[in-house]
Write a protein that holds these residues in place. Sequence first.
Motif, PDB file in Angstrom:
ATOM      1  N   GLU A  90       0.828  -1.206   0.000  1.00  0.00           N
ATOM      2  CA  GLU A  90       0.000   0.000   0.000  1.00  0.00           C
ATOM      3  C   GLU A  90       0.865   1.260   0.000  1.00  0.00           C
ATOM      4  OE1 GLU A  90      -3.913  -1.844   2.334  1.00  0.00           O
ATOM      5  OE2 GLU A  90      -2.353  -0.772   3.443  1.00  0.00           O
ATOM      6  N   GLN A 112      -8.271   0.754  -4.301  1.00  0.00           N
ATOM      7  CA  GLN A 112      -8.937  -0.480  -3.899  1.00  0.00           C
ATOM      8  C   GLN A 112     -10.278  -0.649  -4.615  1.00  0.00           C
ATOM      9  OE1 GLN A 112      -8.901   0.340   0.327  1.00  0.00           O
ATOM     10  NE2 GLN A 112      -7.121  -0.985   0.669  1.00  0.00           N
ATOM     11  N   LEU A 148      -1.896  -3.420  -5.662  1.00  0.00           N
ATOM     12  CA  LEU A 148      -3.094  -3.656  -4.837  1.00  0.00           C
ATOM     13  C   LEU A 148      -3.894  -4.907  -5.191  1.00  0.00           C
ATOM     14  CD1 LEU A 148      -4.443   0.018  -4.598  1.00  0.00           C
ATOM     15  CD2 LEU A 148      -2.904  -1.195  -3.036  1.00  0.00           C
TER      16      LEU A 148
END
Length: 231
Positions: A90, A112, A148
Amino acid sequence: MRRPLHRRPAAAAAVFAALLALTACSSPGDGGPTEGSPTAAGPTRSAAVPDRQAEAAENAGPTVSASASKGPVVPDAQLKPVTGSFTEKEKKYLSGRVPVNTDPAAVLQTGQESCQRLERTAKRDKDAAVGAIVAGDIPDAEAVITHLCTAQQPLLATARTGFGEGTVKAPKAGTYRALTTNPACAWQALGADGKVLASGPAPGSQGPVRANVPSGAKEFTSSACYAWLPA
């Protein structure tokens, strides 16, 4: 030579706004243009088959940009959420993407949500998910997938073999299929002197559009075709 994965203007934003609604039949049509002739007809271009572009209208996308910021950004050392902590992946995604005075958690949420859209869309129609990457409807798709949602790497690999509509210089010879059922989709392959080497679709043809790019083509142009992948 594929066109780089990049931005699309306002129309593309509308497409990205509801990526989950994108579905369509992905069966390619038969035949493409031979050198100096229009493309041949494909199987069927039915109005009952949903278009991957036309159905983009239901879910609004995130409001915080996921792309790398062009202005002052929060230093990596200060990328901390209000509570908890970010994982290493992240942090790598957020590096250089958080404008000053912006909550890094909001930027992370944007990425996300892009992952979630890709995952859900791919379950219904992989071509729709790949087309959204190629056409630039997934902001910063490479970083999103790389950091991600690594499980979507196959989508990114496929997208790298295609290109969006518009103009492509020195296109690689071969047969391509348009990721749309839009009857307005049209294309041309041009030679060094601007001569039309091939074009399509042929008048009255039906089915998903295919394009044969002959050897020696210096430019490939298309409109209303959304995105192209090797057939």
